[in-house]
Write an enzyme that holds these catalytic residues in place. Structure first.
Site, PDB file in Angstrom:
ATOM      1  N   SER A  38       0.746  -0.939  -0.200  1.00  0.00           N
ATOM      2  CA  SER A  38      -0.045  -0.380   0.130  1.00  0.00           C
ATOM      3  C   SER A  38       0.796   1.117   0.053  1.00  0.00           C
ATOM      4  CB  SER A  38      -1.271  -0.018   1.044  1.00  0.00           C
ATOM      5  OG  SER A  38      -2.223   1.057   0.773  1.00  0.00           O
ATOM      6  N   CYS A  62      -1.332  -3.836   3.918  1.00  0.00           N
ATOM      7  CA  CYS A  62      -2.049  -5.248   4.182  1.00  0.00           C
ATOM      8  C   CYS A  62      -1.613  -5.845   4.457  1.00  0.00           C
ATOM      9  CB  CYS A  62      -3.223  -4.890   2.842  1.00  0.00           C
ATOM     10  SG  CYS A  62      -1.939  -4.711   1.410  1.00  0.00           S
ATOM     11  N   HIS A  76       3.229  14.793   5.259  1.00  0.00           N
ATOM     12  CA  HIS A  76       3.263  15.961   4.971  1.00  0.00           C
ATOM     13  C   HIS A  76       3.834  17.149   6.843  1.00  0.00           C
ATOM     14  CE1 HIS A  76       0.958  14.852   1.759  1.00  0.00           C
ATOM     15  NE2 HIS A  76       0.423  14.368   2.695  1.00  0.00           N
TER      16      HIS A  76
END
Length: 145
Positions: free
Chosen positions: A91, A111, A96
């Site tokens: 994934s 996952c 940020h």
């Protein structure tokens, strides 16, 4: 959907999160559709140092047992914040940062057998937050996978 939120002031606090058998016997050992961590780092350091953040994410990918597909990091003006994404076979991860507020928002979704909680200590060590607020979402928990 399972969401867990913990918050505590300390030098650094990473809350216990449900993992392994607490997620249900039918969805362990790689059968789990995915675990998604949303983390807020307050009072963090080195948030404008893109080379340091990139190295921390490489180490976090390794710690989680994930497969790195690609990374893209960008610095907003010298001394500004950093935004970055990491593509994984399992994934993704992203960050940020707002150095002027000593704050970073992180997103770690994995996952299969990979555990995003294993990536977290590396990122905490690298960015030294005074406070970690963490939420975990079990993706597709209701699905009969």
């Amino acid at each position: 959907m399972t969401v867990s939120v913990h918050r505590k002031s300390a030098a650094c606090y990473t809350p216990p999160m449900p993992v392994g058998s607490s997620l249900g016997a039918a969805k362990t050992n790689g059968e789990l559709p995915g675990r998604h961590l949303i983390a807020d780092f307050s009072g963090a350091r080195r948030l404008g140092d893109v080379a340091h953040i990139e190295a921390a994410f490489r180490a976090a990918v390794k710690a989680a047992g994930a497969t790195l597909l690609g990374m893209n990091f960008h610095v907003f003006d010298p001394g500004g914040g950093v935004t970055g994404t990491v593509s994984l076979a399992e994934s993704h991860m992203s960050i940020h940062t707002w150095p002027e507020h000593a704050y970073a928002a992180l997103d770690i979704f994995m996952c299969g057998a990979c555990d995003p909680l294993n990536a977290l200590p590396t990122l905490v060590e690298a960015l030294s937050p005074a406070l970690v607020e963490l939420r975990q979402i079990i993706r597709a928990e209701a699905a009969d996978l």
